[in-house]
Design a protein around this motif. Structure first.
Motif, PDB file in Angstrom:
ATOM      1  N   VAL A  50      11.321 -12.039   8.693  1.00 59.66           N
ATOM      2  CA  VAL A  50      11.557 -11.372   7.621  1.00 59.66           C
ATOM      3  C   VAL A  50      11.789  -9.864   8.288  1.00 59.66           C
ATOM      4  CG1 VAL A  50       9.981 -12.611   5.992  1.00 59.66           C
ATOM      5  CG2 VAL A  50       9.198 -10.387   7.026  1.00 59.66           C
ATOM      6  N   ARG A  51      12.781  -9.046   7.435  1.00 55.81           N
ATOM      7  CA  ARG A  51      13.231  -7.997   8.044  1.00 55.81           C
ATOM      8  C   ARG A  51      12.835  -6.865   7.423  1.00 55.81           C
ATOM      9  NH1 ARG A  51      17.199  -9.493  12.116  1.00 55.81           N
ATOM     10  NH2 ARG A  51      18.222  -7.628  11.747  1.00 55.81           N
ATOM     11  N   GLY A  52      11.891  -6.810   6.409  1.00 59.61           N
ATOM     12  CA  GLY A  52      11.152  -5.529   5.808  1.00 59.61           C
ATOM     13  C   GLY A  52      10.447  -6.372   4.828  1.00 59.61           C
ATOM     14  N   PHE A  53       9.620  -5.199   4.027  1.00 58.96           N
ATOM     15  CA  PHE A  53       8.396  -5.597   3.145  1.00 58.96           C
ATOM     16  C   PHE A  53       8.608  -4.937   1.814  1.00 58.96           C
ATOM     17  CE2 PHE A  53       6.681  -7.038   7.177  1.00 58.96           C
ATOM     18  CZ  PHE A  53       5.986  -8.101   6.545  1.00 58.96           C
ATOM     19  N   LYS A  54       8.401  -5.631   0.946  1.00 59.61           N
ATOM     20  CA  LYS A  54       8.365  -4.912  -0.688  1.00 59.61           C
ATOM     21  C   LYS A  54       6.939  -4.708  -1.110  1.00 59.61           C
ATOM     22  CE  LYS A  54       9.222  -3.635  -4.923  1.00 59.61           C
ATOM     23  NZ  LYS A  54       9.768  -4.452  -5.898  1.00 59.61           N
ATOM     24  N   PHE A  55       6.628  -3.358  -1.459  1.00 60.77           N
ATOM     25  CA  PHE A  55       5.489  -3.277  -2.031  1.00 60.77           C
ATOM     26  C   PHE A  55       5.807  -2.627  -3.739  1.00 60.77           C
ATOM     27  CE2 PHE A  55       4.865  -2.638   2.465  1.00 60.77           C
ATOM     28  CZ  PHE A  55       3.770  -3.867   2.514  1.00 60.77           C
ATOM     29  N   HIS A  56       4.759  -2.870  -4.535  1.00 61.21           N
ATOM     30  CA  HIS A  56       4.983  -2.319  -5.919  1.00 61.21           C
ATOM     31  C   HIS A  56       3.486  -1.936  -6.210  1.00 61.21           C
ATOM     32  CE1 HIS A  56       5.512  -2.062 -10.167  1.00 61.21           C
ATOM     33  NE2 HIS A  56       6.676  -2.755 -10.082  1.00 61.21           N
ATOM     34  N   PRO A  57       3.063  -0.307  -5.831  1.00 64.54           N
ATOM     35  CA  PRO A  57       1.797   0.120  -5.923  1.00 64.54           C
ATOM     36  C   PRO A  57       1.198  -0.131  -7.304  1.00 64.54           C
ATOM     37  CG  PRO A  57       3.246   1.423  -4.694  1.00 64.54           C
ATOM     38  CD  PRO A  57       4.086   0.359  -5.068  1.00 64.54           C
ATOM     39  N   THR A  58       2.046   0.040  -8.431  1.00 60.42           N
ATOM     40  CA  THR A  58       1.378  -0.136  -9.984  1.00 60.42           C
ATOM     41  C   THR A  58       1.221  -1.675 -10.025  1.00 60.42           C
ATOM     42  OG1 THR A  58       2.810   1.751 -10.937  1.00 60.42           O
ATOM     43  CG2 THR A  58       2.220   0.113 -12.160  1.00 60.42           C
ATOM     44  N   LEU A  59       2.118  -2.466  -9.827  1.00 64.37           N
ATOM     45  CA  LEU A  59       1.592  -4.038 -10.080  1.00 64.37           C
ATOM     46  C   LEU A  59       0.390  -4.375  -9.186  1.00 64.37           C
ATOM     47  CD1 LEU A  59       2.428  -6.575 -11.845  1.00 64.37           C
ATOM     48  CD2 LEU A  59       3.857  -7.076  -9.754  1.00 64.37           C
ATOM     49  N   GLN A  60       0.567  -3.932  -7.886  1.00 68.51           N
ATOM     50  CA  GLN A  60      -0.513  -4.535  -6.958  1.00 68.51           C
ATOM     51  C   GLN A  60      -1.769  -3.598  -7.123  1.00 68.51           C
ATOM     52  OE1 GLN A  60       2.263  -4.025  -3.465  1.00 68.51           O
ATOM     53  NE2 GLN A  60       1.943  -6.325  -3.210  1.00 68.51           N
ATOM     54  N   GLY A  61      -1.736  -2.568  -7.608  1.00 67.21           N
ATOM     55  CA  GLY A  61      -2.908  -1.460  -7.965  1.00 67.21           C
ATOM     56  C   GLY A  61      -3.613  -0.975  -6.720  1.00 67.21           C
ATOM     57  N   PHE A  62      -2.985  -0.093  -5.993  1.00 67.53           N
ATOM     58  CA  PHE A  62      -3.320   0.620  -4.826  1.00 67.53           C
ATOM     59  C   PHE A  62      -2.619   1.931  -4.917  1.00 67.53           C
ATOM     60  CE2 PHE A  62       0.407  -1.263  -2.828  1.00 67.53           C
ATOM     61  CZ  PHE A  62       0.749  -0.577  -1.789  1.00 67.53           C
ATOM     62  N   GLU A  63      -3.154   3.113  -4.010  1.00 65.13           N
ATOM     63  CA  GLU A  63      -2.583   4.032  -3.681  1.00 65.13           C
ATOM     64  C   GLU A  63      -1.990   4.358  -2.127  1.00 65.13           C
ATOM     65  OE1 GLU A  63      -4.484   7.482  -6.186  1.00 65.13           O
ATOM     66  OE2 GLU A  63      -6.168   6.544  -4.817  1.00 65.13           O
ATOM     67  N   PRO A  64      -0.907   4.186  -2.183  1.00 67.11           N
ATOM     68  CA  PRO A  64      -0.217   3.916  -0.731  1.00 67.11           C
ATOM     69  C   PRO A  64      -0.855   4.880   0.323  1.00 67.11           C
ATOM     70  CG  PRO A  64       1.406   3.872  -2.305  1.00 67.11           C
ATOM     71  CD  PRO A  64       0.222   4.316  -3.228  1.00 67.11           C
ATOM     72  N   ASN A  65      -1.327   6.037  -0.284  1.00 66.00           N
ATOM     73  CA  ASN A  65      -1.655   7.305   0.920  1.00 66.00           C
ATOM     74  C   ASN A  65      -3.338   6.966   1.148  1.00 66.00           C
ATOM     75  OD1 ASN A  65      -2.479   8.146  -1.553  1.00 66.00           O
ATOM     76  ND2 ASN A  65      -2.444  10.335  -1.086  1.00 66.00           N
ATOM     77  N   ASP A  66      -3.929   5.998   0.766  1.00 65.12           N
ATOM     78  CA  ASP A  66      -5.375   5.979   0.918  1.00 65.12           C
ATOM     79  C   ASP A  66      -5.425   5.420   2.381  1.00 65.12           C
ATOM     80  OD1 ASP A  66      -8.021   4.745   1.166  1.00 65.12           O
ATOM     81  OD2 ASP A  66      -8.127   4.631  -1.125  1.00 65.12           O
ATOM     82  N   PRO A  67      -6.287   6.086   3.115  1.00 68.33           N
ATOM     83  CA  PRO A  67      -6.480   5.578   4.668  1.00 68.33           C
ATOM     84  C   PRO A  67      -6.820   3.884   4.926  1.00 68.33           C
ATOM     85  CG  PRO A  67      -7.529   7.737   4.234  1.00 68.33           C
ATOM     86  CD  PRO A  67      -7.207   7.139   2.819  1.00 68.33           C
ATOM     87  N   THR A  68      -7.421   3.551   3.735  1.00 68.24           N
ATOM     88  CA  THR A  68      -7.656   2.100   3.630  1.00 68.24           C
ATOM     89  C   THR A  68      -6.509   1.368   4.202  1.00 68.24           C
ATOM     90  OG1 THR A  68      -9.313   2.372   2.058  1.00 68.24           O
ATOM     91  CG2 THR A  68      -8.548   0.131   2.362  1.00 68.24           C
ATOM     92  N   TYR A  69      -5.275   1.800   4.098  1.00 70.90           N
ATOM     93  CA  TYR A  69      -4.203   1.002   4.041  1.00 70.90           C
ATOM     94  C   TYR A  69      -3.330   1.428   5.627  1.00 70.90           C
ATOM     95  CZ  TYR A  69      -5.184  -0.228  -0.728  1.00 70.90           C
ATOM     96  OH  TYR A  69      -6.118  -0.047  -1.849  1.00 70.90           O
ATOM     97  N   HIS A  70      -4.020   2.155   6.221  1.00 73.24           N
ATOM     98  CA  HIS A  70      -3.295   2.765   7.389  1.00 73.24           C
ATOM     99  C   HIS A  70      -3.150   1.460   8.463  1.00 73.24           C
ATOM    100  CE1 HIS A  70      -4.287   7.533   7.377  1.00 73.24           C
ATOM    101  NE2 HIS A  70      -3.514   7.057   6.304  1.00 73.24           N
ATOM    102  N   PRO A  71      -3.822   0.715   8.555  1.00 78.86           N
ATOM    103  CA  PRO A  71      -3.612  -0.586   9.583  1.00 78.86           C
ATOM    104  C   PRO A  71      -2.548  -1.135   9.387  1.00 78.86           C
ATOM    105  CG  PRO A  71      -6.162  -0.407   8.937  1.00 78.86           C
ATOM    106  CD  PRO A  71      -5.505   0.534   8.000  1.00 78.86           C
ATOM    107  N   LEU A  72      -2.340  -1.395   7.843  1.00 78.09           N
ATOM    108  CA  LEU A  72      -0.986  -2.068   7.400  1.00 78.09           C
ATOM    109  C   LEU A  72       0.156  -1.397   7.839  1.00 78.09           C
ATOM    110  CD1 LEU A  72       0.339  -4.500   5.962  1.00 78.09           C
ATOM    111  CD2 LEU A  72      -0.291  -3.248   3.700  1.00 78.09           C
ATOM    112  N   TRP A  73       0.217  -0.065   7.278  1.00 78.94           N
ATOM    113  CA  TRP A  73       1.488   0.819   7.950  1.00 78.94           C
ATOM    114  C   TRP A  73       1.597   0.825   9.404  1.00 78.94           C
ATOM    115  CZ3 TRP A  73       2.410  -0.333   3.560  1.00 78.94           C
ATOM    116  CH2 TRP A  73       1.707   0.076   2.276  1.00 78.94           C
ATOM    117  N   ALA A  74       0.492   1.047  10.021  1.00 81.14           N
ATOM    118  CA  ALA A  74       0.716   1.047  11.653  1.00 81.14           C
ATOM    119  C   ALA A  74       1.354  -0.386  12.080  1.00 81.14           C
ATOM    120  CB  ALA A  74      -0.716   1.464  12.364  1.00 81.14           C
TER     121      ALA A  74
END
Length: 295
Positions: free
Chosen positions: A127-151
């Motif tokens: 796959v060449r990239g990823f799609k996220f939908h914070p409202t539908l998925q129910g998460f705040e993208p800047n929460d440090p909880t998600y740093h491992p995913l962004w890394a």
């Protein structure tokens, strides 16, 4: 089978960065019936509302365009089982790599499992990239909880496309079916772009009611772009029109949000906004080709 693009960039007229796979080969839908009907009513969708990968390939071949396609995995927040990003990637790799580009989707609320799946989707399925939908998925993208995913996405050098602004899913339903618009404020992604400068962050849609914030981010950060999907261009906010047809044209990407809007309608309306025809090649194709590594 691993996806490898076979797209002749010079031969296609445009690359649509925002196209939804709404049904798989088993007949499963990406959203439950209530949310599907609400979004169709909001956008007054007139074409096939639930296209499969094969439907999309036929549509874009006939139009002489290429398209980035994806589903959204929001199983935790909605309770609805997702379509398989793995199956989408395999089907495209086998039959439709000449016209479709698969983005994956993982549910950030699944923590370490989402990180593992993201890595697997890139290394094993291509796959060449990823799609996220914070409202539908129910998460705040800047929460440090998600740093491992962004890394992980930064390590894999793949772009991340985020829904921003108003949302047609849940529109008109009591409480919007519990979906929270604040998660799609683009400023939450400013933190992501700053903390992970190796990720290309794409803000999907005019970010109403936060359009000026989105344009500030695009101006400030080299790794932030805007995909102009989801709105008919004739309704674009004035500040977005000025930026997209002027000084920020190199940071803008054509996207339709098909099947909710048709690509030809979008292109015709955008052409009417652009006094300088020189704007069109970059927005319609060249900027996307660069981001996707097709040139």
């Amino acid at each position: 089978m691993t996806y490898t693009p076979r797209i002749d960039v010079d031969a296609v007229s445009a690359i649509d960065m925002h196209v939804h796979v709404e049904k798989d080969g088993h007949g499963h839908l990406s959203l439950d019936g209530e949310l599907m009907d609400a979004s169709a009513a909001h956008f007054r969708a007139v074409e096939n509302r639930t296209p499969t990968v094969a439907d999309l390939a036929q549509t874009y071949r006939e139009r002489g365009m290429a398209a980035v396609v994806f589903t959204v995995d929001a199983r935790t927040n909605t309770g609805h089982p997702p379509l398989s990003s793995e199956e989408i990637a395999v089907e495209i790799a086998v039959e439709h790599a000449d016209v479709l580009i698969p983005f994956g989707s993982v549910d950030p609320l699944r923590g370490a499992e989402a990180v593992r799946q993201a890595r697997h989707l890139v290394t094993e399925y291509g796959v060449r990239g990823f799609k996220f939908h914070p409202t539908l998925q129910g998460f705040e993208p800047n929460d440090p909880t998600y740093h491992p995913l962004w890394a992980t996405l930064e390590e894999l050098s793949v772009p991340a496309l985020f829904h921003t602004g108003q949302n047609g899913i849940g529109a008109g339903l009591p409480g919007g079916r519990g979906l929270k618009l604040r998660y799609s404020n683009p400023l939450l992604l400013d933190d992501v772009a700053a903390d992970f400068p190796g990720i290309t962050v794409i803000l999907a849609h005019p970010s109403v009611p936060w359009q000026e914030e989105a344009l500030s981010m695009v101006t400030h950060k080299a790794n932030v772009f805007i995909d102009l999907s989801g709105w008919s261009p004739k309704y674009f906010p004035k500040e977005l029109v000025r930026a997209a047809t002027g000084r920020l044209r190199h940071k803008m990407l054509f996207g339709s949000d098909y099947p909710l809007l048709t690509p030809e309608r979008w292109i015709e309306e955008f052409r009417n906004l652009a006094a300088d025809e020189g704007v069109l090649p970059g927005v319609l194709k060249d900027n996307a080709a660069q981001i996707l590594g097709l040139r």
